[in-house]
Design a protein around this motif. Sequence first.
Motif, PDB file in Angstrom:
ATOM      1  N   ALA A 288      53.800  34.826  47.167  1.00  0.00           N
ATOM      2  CA  ALA A 288      53.762  34.435  45.648  1.00  0.00           C
ATOM      3  C   ALA A 288      55.269  34.396  44.904  1.00  0.00           C
ATOM      4  N   GLU A 289      56.021  35.087  45.679  1.00  0.00           N
ATOM      5  CA  GLU A 289      57.089  35.688  45.106  1.00  0.00           C
ATOM      6  C   GLU A 289      57.162  36.127  43.617  1.00  0.00           C
ATOM      7  N   ARG A 290      56.174  37.112  43.597  1.00  0.00           N
ATOM      8  CA  ARG A 290      55.768  37.828  42.436  1.00  0.00           C
ATOM      9  C   ARG A 290      55.487  39.105  42.496  1.00  0.00           C
ATOM     10  N   PRO A 291      55.979  40.028  41.727  1.00  0.00           N
ATOM     11  CA  PRO A 291      55.849  41.443  41.759  1.00  0.00           C
ATOM     12  C   PRO A 291      54.611  42.143  42.359  1.00  0.00           C
ATOM     13  N   HIS A 292      53.517  41.723  41.465  1.00  0.00           N
ATOM     14  CA  HIS A 292      52.200  42.617  41.870  1.00  0.00           C
ATOM     15  C   HIS A 292      51.035  41.641  42.042  1.00  0.00           C
ATOM     16  N   ALA A 293      50.103  42.178  43.010  1.00  0.00           N
ATOM     17  CA  ALA A 293      48.876  41.219  43.449  1.00  0.00           C
ATOM     18  C   ALA A 293      47.919  42.143  43.743  1.00  0.00           C
ATOM     19  N   VAL A 294      46.670  41.621  42.928  1.00  0.00           N
ATOM     20  CA  VAL A 294      45.449  42.385  42.950  1.00  0.00           C
ATOM     21  C   VAL A 294      44.454  41.466  43.395  1.00  0.00           C
ATOM     22  N   ALA A 295      43.863  42.079  44.761  1.00  0.00           N
ATOM     23  CA  ALA A 295      42.841  41.118  45.550  1.00  0.00           C
ATOM     24  C   ALA A 295      41.436  41.292  44.821  1.00  0.00           C
ATOM     25  N   VAL A 296      40.837  40.379  44.807  1.00  0.00           N
ATOM     26  CA  VAL A 296      39.447  40.265  44.282  1.00  0.00           C
ATOM     27  C   VAL A 296      38.621  39.500  45.305  1.00  0.00           C
ATOM     28  N   SER A 297      37.262  39.580  44.958  1.00  0.00           N
ATOM     29  CA  SER A 297      36.086  38.917  45.650  1.00  0.00           C
ATOM     30  C   SER A 297      36.386  37.360  46.028  1.00  0.00           C
ATOM     31  N   ASN A 298      36.857  36.819  45.055  1.00  0.00           N
ATOM     32  CA  ASN A 298      36.950  35.199  45.071  1.00  0.00           C
ATOM     33  C   ASN A 298      38.115  34.651  43.873  1.00  0.00           C
ATOM     34  N   GLY A 299      38.102  33.217  44.044  1.00  0.00           N
ATOM     35  CA  GLY A 299      39.147  32.817  43.166  1.00  0.00           C
ATOM     36  C   GLY A 299      38.507  32.610  41.905  1.00  0.00           C
ATOM     37  N   THR A 300      37.090  32.431  41.707  1.00  0.00           N
ATOM     38  CA  THR A 300      36.609  32.578  40.358  1.00  0.00           C
ATOM     39  C   THR A 300      36.938  33.436  39.719  1.00  0.00           C
ATOM     40  N   VAL A 301      36.247  34.506  40.356  1.00  0.00           N
ATOM     41  CA  VAL A 301      36.569  36.049  39.751  1.00  0.00           C
ATOM     42  C   VAL A 301      37.890  36.357  39.294  1.00  0.00           C
ATOM     43  N   ALA A 302      38.913  35.861  40.281  1.00  0.00           N
ATOM     44  CA  ALA A 302      40.329  35.945  39.716  1.00  0.00           C
ATOM     45  C   ALA A 302      40.849  35.452  38.550  1.00  0.00           C
TER      46      ALA A 302
END
Length: 388
Positions: free
Chosen positions: A52-66
């Motif tokens: 993503a060329e972005r410093p931070h990423a937080v994984a979650v259970s699906n795209g809607t929750v994101a």
Amino acid sequence: MVNAGRAAFRIPWAVPNVGKEEASEVMDAMESGWLSMGTRVQEFEERMSEVAERPHAVAVSNGTVALDLALKVLGIGPGDEVIVPALTYIATANAVIYQGATPVFADVQAPSCGADPEEVAQKINPRTKGVLVIDYGGFPCDYSLLEDVCESRGIPLIVDGAQSLGSRFGGKSSLQFGSLSTISFHAAKTLTTIEGGMIFADDVETREQLRMMRNQGEAPQRKYHHAVLGYNARMSDLHAAVGLAQLRRLADILSRRRQIAEYYLELLTSVPGVRLEAGCGKNGGQGNDGRGEDCENGWFLFPVFVNHRDEIAARLAAAGVDTRVCYPMPVYRQESIRNYLRSESVEPCPVAEEITSSVLNLPMYHDLEKHDIEFVVEALAVAVRDVG
Ligand SMILES: Cc1ncc(COP(=O)(O)O)c(C=O)c1O
């Protein structure tokens, strides 16, 4: 749903691109003795933040929750308005409603299908607390104009990048735009964890807030001490294992989609009655839309635009070709959404109305062969000719 389509059609609409490598990575995770969120999720986040060329990423259970968490962390709440494109998947608008806020629909541009920056500017008012856009089918929005609009009004731009993997604008990943961006890893997506999603952020504080919110609001290193109201929105290590195996093949996955799209475009430009998306950088459709050479379509979807769309889709189905209509109506017409709209926020959006009546998304998946593409194009050409 995807697998059912596979059985019924000679050429399905989408087939998940998962196999032995994913299975072996999942088996390793199973045997490691750690199944829920752990080191594989962490590694997947690190790898995706590079993509993503972005410093931070937080994984979650699906795209809607994101999306839900992204809007929450920005403080969007009751009484606020968030501008969303009239042409998107329902989850974009739902995420706004989950906050008690109102989605306000902006029309899109034809034929790229992205939010129209001028429309967005016109819909901004003192209640507007965010602008949430998507890259329809992987075609990047005009982020330069959207950023100008949002920055000049001091309103956060948020990128619902569920369809944005491989999309680039001005030489940058689409996921790099906006105060926050999100992605979906659903099974039908270009890169999958079967179900899954992620939020991309620029600062550590936002990342820490998001990490707490996905894990019942639990404070870091303080088991059963809950600092904020949270959810169970965690991704499991088994899902991350699938994503890690996919990431090893990402370059191939993206270039394959590009090749498929280019072959479709080559064959379809000479088919009368079939309209294509505008050109995007070097790999586009008809003409250039002015976004310049640095723009890339990630080709999540391959849309065409035809008259008598439903009749043509039925004929393609009869010929063994599965298609989808993404989407059959502008979001403000969906029954589930109408109750949540302020009456003055539902002016019809003519471009989205026209697109939703003519768009047809052709089969697009990794293992689609040249002869399959020729079959689809031939079936489409015959259907368009016969329906007139
Ligand atoms: C534009 C858009 N936003 C959000 C989502 C929701 O993602 P998920 O299905 O992972 O919840 C999708 C999924 O198709 C999408 O296309």
